[in-house]
Design a protein around this motif. Structure first.
Motif, PDB file in Angstrom:
ATOM      1  N   TYR A 176     100.513  39.230 -61.852  1.00  0.00           N
ATOM      2  CA  TYR A 176      99.583  40.115 -61.182  1.00  0.00           C
ATOM      3  C   TYR A 176      98.458  40.626 -62.171  1.00  0.00           C
ATOM      4  N   LEU A 177      98.779  40.672 -63.393  1.00  0.00           N
ATOM      5  CA  LEU A 177      97.773  40.884 -64.420  1.00  0.00           C
ATOM      6  C   LEU A 177      96.847  39.914 -64.606  1.00  0.00           C
ATOM      7  N   LYS A 178      97.187  38.519 -64.423  1.00  0.00           N
ATOM      8  CA  LYS A 178      96.323  37.652 -64.383  1.00  0.00           C
ATOM      9  C   LYS A 178      95.428  37.422 -62.997  1.00  0.00           C
ATOM     10  N   ARG A 179      96.138  37.463 -62.121  1.00  0.00           N
ATOM     11  CA  ARG A 179      95.602  37.143 -60.739  1.00  0.00           C
ATOM     12  C   ARG A 179      95.052  38.477 -59.898  1.00  0.00           C
ATOM     13  N   GLY A 180      95.953  39.523 -60.050  1.00  0.00           N
ATOM     14  CA  GLY A 180      95.446  40.800 -59.373  1.00  0.00           C
ATOM     15  C   GLY A 180      94.432  41.404 -59.916  1.00  0.00           C
ATOM     16  N   LEU A 181      94.509  41.579 -61.165  1.00  0.00           N
ATOM     17  CA  LEU A 181      93.518  42.397 -62.224  1.00  0.00           C
ATOM     18  C   LEU A 181      92.256  41.511 -62.627  1.00  0.00           C
ATOM     19  N   GLY A 182      92.798  39.988 -62.615  1.00  0.00           N
ATOM     20  CA  GLY A 182      91.783  39.044 -63.081  1.00  0.00           C
ATOM     21  C   GLY A 182      91.413  38.986 -64.599  1.00  0.00           C
ATOM     22  N   PHE A 183      92.358  39.247 -65.221  1.00  0.00           N
ATOM     23  CA  PHE A 183      92.476  38.911 -66.566  1.00  0.00           C
ATOM     24  C   PHE A 183      92.704  37.519 -67.030  1.00  0.00           C
ATOM     25  N   SER A 184      91.925  36.840 -68.071  1.00  0.00           N
ATOM     26  CA  SER A 184      91.931  35.630 -68.291  1.00  0.00           C
ATOM     27  C   SER A 184      93.251  35.572 -69.346  1.00  0.00           C
ATOM     28  N   ALA A 185      93.882  34.508 -69.372  1.00  0.00           N
ATOM     29  CA  ALA A 185      94.941  34.197 -70.534  1.00  0.00           C
ATOM     30  C   ALA A 185      94.628  34.922 -71.661  1.00  0.00           C
ATOM     31  N   GLU A 186      93.302  34.497 -72.409  1.00  0.00           N
ATOM     32  CA  GLU A 186      92.934  34.789 -73.744  1.00  0.00           C
ATOM     33  C   GLU A 186      92.932  36.264 -73.865  1.00  0.00           C
TER      34      GLU A 186
END
Length: 307
Positions: A121-131
């Motif tokens: 969710y942090l990656k897709r829902g909030l849009g944060f990159s892995a870095e």
């Protein structure tokens, strides 16, 4: 329908950064919309905002989109529950698989299915990159160790709260994250010196006090300027008051005064006598009588003798 997330400050307030962005945006309607959203803590949508501002829904949506573009609000969809197949597909992707392995290394345990849900969710829902998420996790672990010491368990739920905070601050790119972390390191390295300048020795700073100190440091003030501001605050209101000090710092910052020398030259305290003159205080009359007064007294004495 998209919801709009704002930081929960516990009061209706607006940051200087938000003011700067609203001014730079040159859109009075967006400023009014932001105030409405602050008052409702982001609990209203375009329809309610249109009613508040007496405008069309289309105009309300435009204003909200403009605020989102300025990074003042964050449009997010409702938190999604990912299926087992979606999680499996995500784990086959190299960047998410690497993120999971780093998280397990930092957390010191295997992530549960619920943890994987939150991380995705942090990656897709909030849009944060892995870095950015990797930077966030490392910062989270260092903060927990600094505050609680080693051995404190890390949780994905608390990482999610941190992610929400970063989102509200407008931290989106790796450059944003590095800039934030650099400012944070500067603050931590100077916090002890700043506390000594304020004569705070027997307690920790509150979250509100930390925000004030951080904002003053961001404006370019050091411990010597802080000490000077503190002394002037004691002279005027006789107690430590962060809100009062903030008004002094804002005044100095607006005048471009940041070092003690600049402050003393550009905003020196007024003396008592200068204040009296400015307020129209009358000068003290001389005790020596003039010639007319002397003649009048002489005539009075002569008349008394004749009587």
């Amino acid at each position: 329908m998209a919801q709009y997330q704002l930081p929960d400050t516990g009061s209706i307030s607006i940051t200087r950064a938000a003011v700067d962005r609203l001014i730079a945006g040159r859109d009075g309607g967006s400023a009014l919309a932001y105030l409405c959203l602050l008052r409702s803590r982001g609990a209203i949508g375009p329809e309610q905002l249109a009613q508040e501002l007496n405008c069309s829904r289309q105009e309300a949506e435009r204003l909200m989109n403009h605020l989102a573009e300025m990074g003042l609000i964050t449009p997010t969809e409702e938190k999604k529950e990912y299926s087992a197949d979606e999680l499996a597909d995500a784990l086959y992707q190299q960047d998410f698989s690497f993120l999971v392995s780093q998280a397990e290394c930092l957390f010191g345990e295997t992530l549960s299915a619920g943890d994987l849900q939150r991380l995705l969710y942090l990656k897709r829902g909030l849009g944060f990159s892995a870095e950015v998420l990797l930077q966030m996790m490392q910062y989270y672990k260092s903060e927990v160790r600094r505050v609680y010491g080693p051995g404190r368990r890390l949780t994905m739920a608390r990482l999610e709260k941190l992610a929400q905070d970063w989102k509200s601050r407008g931290i989106a790119t790796l450059e944003d994250a590095e800039s934030f972390l650099h400012r944070r390191e500067q603050y931590l390295s100077q916090e002890g010196e700043m506390k000594r300048a304020l004569e705070i020795y027997d307690r920790k700073l509150t979250a509100s006090e930390q925000k004030y100190l951080s904002s003053w440091m961001d404006m370019g003030f050091g411990s010597e300027a802080l000490r000077l501001c503190y002394e002037r605050t004691l002279d005027r209101i006789h107690s430590l008051n962060f809100k009062y000090m903030d008004s002094i710092f804002l005044s100095w910052h607006k005048k471009g005064l940041h070092t003690p020398d600049e402050i003393e030259k550009g905003d020196a305290p007024r003396s008592f006598h200068r204040q009296e003159e400015k307020q129209g205080a009358k000068p003290v009359q001389s005790a020596v009588p003039d010639e007319d007064e002397t003649a009048r007294l002489k005539r009075l004495l002569d008349s008394m003798k004749e009587g």
